[in-house]
Every structure is written in structure tokens, then in C-alpha cells.
Design an enzyme around this catalytic site. Sequence first.
Site, mmCIF file in Angstrom:
data_model
loop_
_atom_site.group_PDB
_atom_site.id
_atom_site.type_symbol
_atom_site.label_atom_id
_atom_site.label_comp_id
_atom_site.label_asym_id
_atom_site.label_seq_id
_atom_site.Cartn_x
_atom_site.Cartn_y
_atom_site.Cartn_z
ATOM 1 N N HIS A 147 0.794 -1.234 0.000
ATOM 2 C CA HIS A 147 0.000 0.000 0.000
ATOM 3 C C HIS A 147 0.819 1.273 0.000
ATOM 4 O O HIS A 147 0.254 2.365 0.070
ATOM 5 C CB HIS A 147 -0.921 0.044 1.219
ATOM 6 C CG HIS A 147 -2.118 -0.839 1.103
ATOM 7 N ND1 HIS A 147 -3.296 -0.418 0.543
ATOM 8 C CD2 HIS A 147 -2.315 -2.130 1.458
ATOM 9 C CE1 HIS A 147 -4.175 -1.404 0.567
ATOM 10 N NE2 HIS A 147 -3.603 -2.471 1.115
ATOM 11 N N LYS A 202 -9.447 13.620 4.084
ATOM 12 C CA LYS A 202 -8.492 12.505 4.099
ATOM 13 C C LYS A 202 -7.632 12.673 5.338
ATOM 14 O O LYS A 202 -7.647 13.732 5.952
ATOM 15 C CB LYS A 202 -7.628 12.512 2.842
ATOM 16 C CG LYS A 202 -7.041 13.899 2.516
ATOM 17 C CD LYS A 202 -6.334 13.944 1.175
ATOM 18 C CE LYS A 202 -7.261 13.930 -0.003
ATOM 19 N NZ LYS A 202 -7.298 12.624 -0.667
ATOM 20 N N ARG A 203 -6.866 11.663 5.712
ATOM 21 C CA ARG A 203 -5.964 11.808 6.844
ATOM 22 C C ARG A 203 -5.062 13.022 6.664
ATOM 23 O O ARG A 203 -4.704 13.378 5.551
ATOM 24 C CB ARG A 203 -5.071 10.567 6.966
ATOM 25 C CG ARG A 203 -5.804 9.319 7.388
ATOM 26 C CD ARG A 203 -6.162 9.336 8.839
ATOM 27 N NE ARG A 203 -4.986 9.322 9.671
ATOM 28 C CZ ARG A 203 -4.938 8.829 10.894
ATOM 29 N NH1 ARG A 203 -6.019 8.291 11.434
ATOM 30 N NH2 ARG A 203 -3.832 8.865 11.590
ATOM 31 N N LYS A 229 -0.098 14.415 1.611
ATOM 32 C CA LYS A 229 -1.415 14.713 1.032
ATOM 33 C C LYS A 229 -1.590 16.215 0.777
ATOM 34 O O LYS A 229 -2.498 16.639 0.087
ATOM 35 C CB LYS A 229 -2.515 14.174 1.935
ATOM 36 C CG LYS A 229 -2.555 12.631 1.987
ATOM 37 C CD LYS A 229 -3.644 12.142 2.928
ATOM 38 C CE LYS A 229 -3.725 10.630 3.044
ATOM 39 N NZ LYS A 229 -4.420 9.977 1.929
ATOM 40 N N THR A 268 -8.854 6.750 -2.406
ATOM 41 C CA THR A 268 -10.209 6.285 -2.716
ATOM 42 C C THR A 268 -11.240 7.389 -2.520
ATOM 43 O O THR A 268 -12.322 7.309 -3.087
ATOM 44 C CB THR A 268 -10.610 5.060 -1.859
ATOM 45 O OG1 THR A 268 -10.322 5.339 -0.488
ATOM 46 C CG2 THR A 268 -9.882 3.811 -2.307
ATOM 47 N N LYS A 326 -14.875 8.280 -4.519
ATOM 48 C CA LYS A 326 -16.179 8.556 -3.903
ATOM 49 C C LYS A 326 -16.709 9.907 -4.351
ATOM 50 O O LYS A 326 -17.901 10.068 -4.618
ATOM 51 C CB LYS A 326 -16.054 8.587 -2.374
ATOM 52 C CG LYS A 326 -15.580 7.312 -1.729
ATOM 53 C CD LYS A 326 -15.160 7.596 -0.268
ATOM 54 C CE LYS A 326 -14.296 6.488 0.286
ATOM 55 N NZ LYS A 326 -13.652 6.874 1.555
#
Length: 816
Positions: free
Chosen positions: A362, A548-549, A554, A654, A658
Site C-alpha cells: 500500500h 483525508k488523513r 497529502k 479512494t 467517492k
Amino acid sequence: MKSTKVSVSNKNLREISPEEFKERLASKLDRHFEESVEEASKEDIFAALASMVRDGYSGKWRRTRIAESANGHKQAYYFSIEFLPGTLLKSNLLNLGWLDTAKEALADLGLDLDEIAAVEPDMALGNGGLGRLAAAFMDSLASTGYAGNGNGLRYKYGLFKQKFVNGYQKELPNDWLKQGDYWEVRRESKSVLVKFGGRVNMVDDHGWMTPQYEGCTVVRAVPYDVAMVGYHNGVANTLRLWDAEIAPEDELKYPSIADRRKIEDLTSILYPDDSNYDGRLLRLKQEYFFVSAGLQSIVNNFIKDYGEENLADFPKYVAVHINDTHPAMCVAELMRLLVDGHRMDWDEAWEITKETMSYTNHTIMAEAMEKWDVGMFSQLLPRLFDIVKEIDRRYAAGLEGKVSGDVIERTRIVKNGQIHMAHLAIIGSHSVNGVAALHTQLLETEVLSDFYQLYPDRFNNKTNGITLRRWIQIANPDLAKLLDKTIGNDWRFDSKEMLKFEKFYHDTATLTSLQQIKLANKQKLAKVIKDKTGVVVDPEAIFDVQVKRLHAYKRQTLKLLHVLKLYQDLKAGIDHPKRVVIFGAIAAPSYVFAKQVIKVINAVADLVNNDPDIKGKLKVVFLENYNVSLAEQIIPAADLSEQISTTTKEASGTSNMKLMANGALTVATMDGANIEIKDAVGSDNIFAFGLDKDEVYTYYANHSYHPRDLYESDPVLKKAVDALIDGTIPNCASEGRALYDAFLKDNEEFLVLADFEAYLKAQKLVEKVWQNPRQWAQMSLVNIAHSERFDADKTIERYASEIWNLDKVEFDAEKA
Ligand SMILES: *Cc1c(COP(=O)(O)O)cnc(C)c1O
């Protein structure tokens, strides 16, 4: 016995009538709480509904279990240290074909299903994407009709609850079991024992070297099973979560509550971090605990169904999947069970193990690569350590003379006093997959290139997917109805049908409906925002979402710089379309930088939301405690999806999927699955920007990233960055300084400033398209239509046929 296939395309969306539903509800309430619907609290109605749902699937669950063993189906077991299903009431109702009826029946009684469903606490046994994927795969395995079960841990406390105090993240315990878990079944009779510590002596028992354990701690693993109900197909699989208890024979050994608690604490907390490796003893214990318990129960089951004499056929009937490296010990533990427990010859056991195991990687980030200290590992798991060493020894010996010594040294499992879990997983599996095309390519060419040279056939890609049922049918029912109206309801059974929605590209009525649905969802979210934060937002504004985290890669920080730039423009009288920037993000408690980012964003929100000069043209909202339930409220209301990670760093993502499924347009770096979204919708229907993979690697290879040059030469960038330290943002001087310093370091790995200009350009284009609502709606429509590509059911079909080699469950007609 002849078995007949049960149709999986039962298209009756109402498997129960509203009258019957109401009767059952009334009788449940009467029986369990001795009250009428009118008297019942929301909590009681929820409990009654949950009980009805359990009645609805219990027969299917039993029948599936019987069919799976009686018909010799191969079963897959998905081992994951995290599962993040969120709530289950509505998804179980949906999958049983009861959802619409339940809404109607409750409405007849003056009740709102959404309000009642809100009673259920999230099952938050995961941090983020990895756990959510595992939960999506459980739903899809059942819904596609495969025999596939989950294996994980029953954490007594789920992921902590995030609170903001003064803009700082505080972590509160998430006591999710306090309200009772409605879905689990304790299966005491399936308990097994797991051993830790002590000493192992190998003794000769009739010519077989057999381990004798001495002075170890024995923990009883008790499974709690949760049904994973398939969509309209009569299948219900099992998610098995293990709890730690004191072993019955040890009750006298641990008489005090404190002693007991020490044992039971093994499953009390979920490690609240998803992208950093943290080599702590309790985590290693947790990993071995669910690996050993899960494999013992699988092997026991196998022997019960097929007999010990057929263990050689194990991989014909069992596939074990290692989700990330946390369950990588499966490789050594299955060897232990076969060799020590069943006296199987090492070479035969090794072939069986490899054929049984498969592994998903991952991440490519070095800091997330799991390694365990030999000292700690060998003390906690002495016998397993011997086995790992032997696997490693044979691995190295087998390559001797075939490849260079350097390659052997780089790829071996045990070296420099550490055990490399990814190496163990790769060497002991027949399949290694990445989670998006770019990610798999980077594994093959960069991160795992030595292994790719050695075992090219093992590598394959399986791009992640999402549960479209949850993210459209449950979270966005009005969009679901629009799809029904335009393309018929076949898409609810076969997502490929969604592509037909593209035919409505020029249909004004459909485009108008899309706009109305989005607006209504935004009005609902605006109310949630008002209730939770007190901030009033205009539903007509662009809802710009990054959920998101919180992690440096990110790049919530890039969004932050954009917000500062917009604020500065508005202050200077430069106009922009109205925008509400919505964040949802949890930081690992020990991740100092991530927590500083949260504080700064909250301080900027305070500043912007209360500055009358900008006339409400910009609002910043940071919603607390991002989880699946909150995601279901935010995502249907999003206009814009921020997927702006440093290219190469986000394996797949992901939430990008969505959000597109709900018609949000993506602002995207060409990272992870964003690339595949762009392939699906075409470059005209996405706002792509930023460095590509080669440019990123060039910066790294040449050490040529000099953010200070960028900062000095771009006055717009400089002004936005300076806002962090020049007093513009009150109450966060030290955190602002920390971000400033991080941005300007030559070795800033995430290259935030390098992408700033391109990001602004992409956002300019966003603003331009926003001025043309018809075009926006058309782009949105294309995104919805093409989200079918990321249906987790299809991802699971690929895992099932290309990795696990599974057949669909067939029921015996006689037993059904
Ligand atoms: C989907 C999801 C994630 C993953 O989001 P990414 O943007 O892919 O990192 C994390 N948390 C929750 C609650 C989710 O639903």
C-alpha cells in the site's frame, strides 16, 4: 449432491412490504422493550430495527456457511489489521432489499430513518483508506457471491475521537462498544490459544524435531463474528474479529483485575497512525495475535471439512490475503502450523504456503515500511523467529550463484538486526500487487525492483475501488433516483450501466436535476456545518472539499496556501467566485507537523470567517472527527474534490473515487488513481496540474529543489507564505513559523512550493468553468457515469479470478 446456482440478479428492490415491516417493528418493540412505537426512544427503535435486520440475514448467514464447506468452495480470508465499515444499519437494509420500504414505513409512523440510523456509532476499527478498503472488499465479496471472509482485531476502543480545543486537536477515547455492538456474535466455542514469550526447546519425538514451549504467556483468542450481507443475493459472509481474554487454565495465575486487564489490553487500542511505521511491542503482539488466531481457526476448519491427510490440498480450498505488511507473519505462522503442528516436510509446507498467500503493498514511503528488531521479535515469538530465520537462510542459499550477492543482501528478510516484513510477505506469496497502475509501476521499477527482477510473474496491479452502493445509493439517494429515471435501475445491479448516463450530456432537464440535487445536498451540509461549528455558509458557493488523513504528502498545506492567496486577493479588492473550503482530517497523535497544520487551518478559518472586509466570499470550515458517517454527509455536497498529493506518494486514494461518483470535479496531481480517473473522464473533465513522476524523481535525484528561489522569485507565492509569519493569522505564531520553515527547506520532500503556481492556474480554470453552470453540470455528469470504473465489486472480481482463484458460492437446493 447436485447443487444449483442461486440467481444473483434478484432485482426486487422491495423484498418486504411496508405493512409487514411495520408489524415486525411493532412486535420487536413490544417484545424487547414492552413499549409501542409512539413510546419508543430513537435508541430503542434503532435496536428493534437492528434486531429485525439480524432476523433478516441470519438464515442467509447459516446457509452460506453450510454451502461454503459442504460444496467444497475455495474460501478467501482477507487479513487486515484495520476494518472501517462505518455504520451498518442502512447498508444491511439496502443489501437485504429493505431500504426503501424501511424509509416509507418509518415515515408512515412519523419517523425519519436518517435520524434513527444516526444513533449507531461508527465501527471505526481503522485509520483511513486502508481500513475503508478492507471494509469495501468485505461488502463486495459478499455482493459478488464469493466465499470471502475478513480476519482482524476487535479493538475495544476504535480510532480516537477528534475534538478541537482552541484550534488544537485533542484525542478522546472512542468507546464504541459502550452502546453495545448490535451486529457481532461471540463464538466462544471457536476460541483458540495464542502463545507469547517464554523459551522453546526442540526435542526429538520419534524422529521429528518438535518444539516444547516453556514459560510462555498464553492468551485466549475469542472470535466475534459480524455478518457481511451480500446485495440481493442471499449470501452472507463473515468478518471475524478477535478479542483477547485470559486463558481458562490461567485463571488462577492471574487472580487480580489488574493482571487480567494486562492480558485483555492486547486488543484495547487501535494504533492511530496509518502512514508511519511505529515498531512498538504491543503492535507486534497485536499482529501476531490475529495472524495466529486466524490461521489456527482456518487450519482447524480445513481439517474438520477435508481431513488432516488432505493438507497437501490446502491451497485448493484456502486463499489467505495479506493486506499491507501487518499480517505478513502469516507466512511464517502457516509454516509453523504445518511443520510443527502437522509434521509436514519443510519443502512441501513451503510450496503450500506460497500458493496460499498473496500480498498487497500500500505504500512506497520508506517511513511506512515495517521492520522489527530481531531482539524484540525473538523474545516475543521465539519459535516464529526460528522459522523466519530458516525461511531467510533457505531464500539466500537458493539464490547463491544465481544472482549477485548484492541482490541477495538487499532482498533478504533478516539483516542488520532487523526483520523486513515486506520481504517476508513477497518471498512467501505467489502474488504481489500494488493498488493503482502508477503505484504498481513504481513498485516494479523503483521500490521493489530487485524483487521484480527475481519474480516478474508475481507482480500485478489491482486498482482500488469503492462501495458505490454506500456512496451513491445510501449517501445520495436523490442522485440514485435520477439515475433510475434516466437510465433505469439496472445500474444498481451492474455498475457498467452507469456509462449510459453520458447519453444525457446534452439533456437540459437532466442537467438541471443534477444541479438541483447538488444544491439540496449542499443545503443539508450547510445545516450540519452550522450546527457543528456555528459557521454560516452559502449553499450557492463552490463547496471545495479536501477530506483525508492529515499528512504532509497529502498536502493540505497546498490548499492552505491557496486559501491564503484567495483571502489576500479579496482583501485587495480582487474578486473571486464565492467559495467554501471544507476540510476533514485526523492527525496521528504523535505527528507534530500534522497537528501544527490543523492549528494553522483552524486559525485561518477564524480569521477568514470573521473578517467583514471579504463579505462572506470565502469561508473555511474544518469539521471535527472525520469518519465514514461524516464522509457520507460531506461527499454528496462537494463541488470540488481536492486530490493534490505529491506525485508518486499517494498509492491510490479512494476519496477521489467517492467524490467523482457524487459528481464532484477533481483538482488532481497525476498521482495514484487520479491518473486513471483522468483516463476515464478525459482531460477536459478534470483539472489536472503539477509535477509528473519524472519531474519529482529528477528533483530527488539531483537535489535540485530550491524552494527559496521559488519563494524569492514569485511575489504571489511569497506573500501567501509570508502570511504564516507576518502576524496576518492571529494565535498561531509558532505553528505558522513551523510551516514556513518546512516549506523553505531544500530537502522538503513534498515539493509544496514547486506545485503552487500550477495549482493556482488549475484553480483559475475552476473559477472560469464555475461561471458556466451548464458546462459544470456536464462535466459532473461525465464523472458520475465513469465512476463505475472504480466499483469495488469489479476490483474484487479481479482479485478473485487473478489472485485467489475463487468460484462463486453455490447453494444446495435441498438445503436452501
Ligand atoms: C475513503 C476514506 C478515506 C480515504 O481517503 P483518501 O483520500 O483516499 O486518503 C479515509 N477516511 C475515511 C473515513 C474514508 O471514508
